[in-house]
Design an enzyme around this catalytic site. Structure first.
Site: not given
Ligand code: MRU
Length: 366
Positions: A98, A251, A261-262
């Site tokens: 990733r 992230d 972030n997401k």
């Molecule tokens: O794609 P993911 O589920 O790994 O993404 C996670 C996120 O975006 C979280 O909000 C982020 O990692 C915050 S960490 C605790």
């Protein structure tokens, strides 16, 4: 955190039978997050390849947990072959899983640094020790974020003069996304445990629905009042004074305080800005990428499979987890997994060292 009275972390080493040379052998336990909230399954991973697949399939996910999983993936690699050549390839295999969460790069670099100078015979124990240390540190960091974030919530709550403090969160930045406690949810757990009347608006977080399936599950297990909303509802709730704070994880954060972030976080930040709702990101230091300044230009945004948009999975009335198609067969879909919220939309960043303005992050760490 506890699930039905049993204490769990999201990842842990499991001792196996000793090798023919009488060396300790470990496998790694994880919670399969793709089955939550409908099934709680623990998986045992034995090889680097199994760990790499678990990361890319999102059986483990969330930036800090991806880092911890990469560390244990590297330890599994060292266990099978501690040669320089094998470990260089192993690091690349993990890096390819990733691209966006910088914790992955950070953890692999740290594991490589730990074993590089050691003779091959000493690498195995050192790698397991270092991976365990990364996990311990993650827990301590998130605990500290919880304490600092709670003070912030306390201050905002007393300003608000309301009976309940409403926090909106996006995606899952709870204990499932870390080794324990979570980042954005750690202040929420800490404030709730201290008796503050918190209610959480949980963005469902399409397309993978980490909010609806993971955040809602975690909060429910801890007894925290929460309501799941569609991703499009947050702006409306803010316009009507029903959100007192937006609190998200990250992230990757640039040295200048841009928050990646997401996908969908940026839209929440825009709505928060327009409605004078404070927008905070909870960020452990391994999530800060000190090498970059411009989040929009310098962060690779993971493009995931379009099927995550075209299909949705859930529990049928007869108890089966099924995936069903949402979109017409001929419709093309794309799936960028993260976005960048520029620092001028971020009220503050909560780290293990305290809370800071986004553009003053380096002052906390240097
Ligand atoms: O794609 P993911 O589920 O790994 O993404 C996670 C996120 O975006 C979280 O909000 C982020 O990692 C915050 S960490 C605790």
């Amino acid at each position: 955190m506890k699930i039905d009275e049993k204490y769990y972390r999201t990842i842990w080493p499991i001792p196996g039978a000793a090798s023919p040379k009488n060396e300790a052998v470990f496998k790694v336990g994880i919670i399969d997050q793709t089955m939550l909230p409908h099934q709680f399954n623990v998986l045992e991973l034995h090889t680097l390849q199994e760990m790499a697949l678990a990361i890319s399939n999102m059986q483990v996910r969330g930036a800090p947990l991806i880092g911890a999983a990469a560390a244990y993936g590297f330890a599994l690699a060292v266990q099978s072959d501690a040669s320089d050549q094998y470990l260089r390839n192993a690091a690349q295999t993990l890096l390819n899983t990733r691209p966006t969460a910088v914790n992955l790069h950070w953890a692999i670099k740290r594991m490589q640094k730990c074993i590089d100078a050691l003779p091959v015979a000493d690498r195995r124990d050192a790698a397991w020790r270092e991976a365990a240390l990364i996990c311990e540190e993650d827990v301590q960091i998130n605990r500290a974020i919880g304490q600092h974030g709670m003070k912030l919530i306390e201050a905002e709550f007393s300003k608000s003069k309301k009976n309940t403090f409403n926090i909106l969160t996006h995606c899952n930045a709870g204990w499932l996304a870390t080794v324990d406690w979570g980042t954005a949810l750690s202040p929420i757990y800490t404030a709730h445990d201290a008796g503050m009347p918190i209610h959480v608006w949980v963005d469902e977080t399409r397309p993978r629905n980490q909010g609806a399936s993971l955040t809602a599950w975690e909060l429910g297990k801890h007894g925290i009042p929460h309501t799941v909303i569609s991703d499009n509802a947050g702006g409306h709730l803010m316009q009507h004074g029903q959100v007192d704070m937006v609190l998200v994880g990250a992230d990757r954060v640039t040295s200048t305080g841009d928050v990646c972030n997401k996908i969908g976080t940026y839209l929440k930040a825009l709505a928060a800005f327009d409605n004078h709702v404070p927008f905070y990101a909870a960020v452990p230091s391994p999530t800060i990428d000190w090498t970059i300044k411009d989040g929009l230009k310098d962060i690779e945004i993971e493009m995931r499979h379009a099927d995550e948009v075209s299909y949705i999975s859930g529990l049928t009335d007869d108890g089966q987890i099924k995936s069903i198609r949402l979109t017409p067969h001929h419709s093309h879909a794309i799936n960028p997994a993260f976005d960048v919220t520029p620092s001028h939309l971020v009220t503050g960043i909560i780290t293990e060292r305290g809370v800071t303005l986004p553009n003053q992050l380096s002052g906390l760490f240097n």
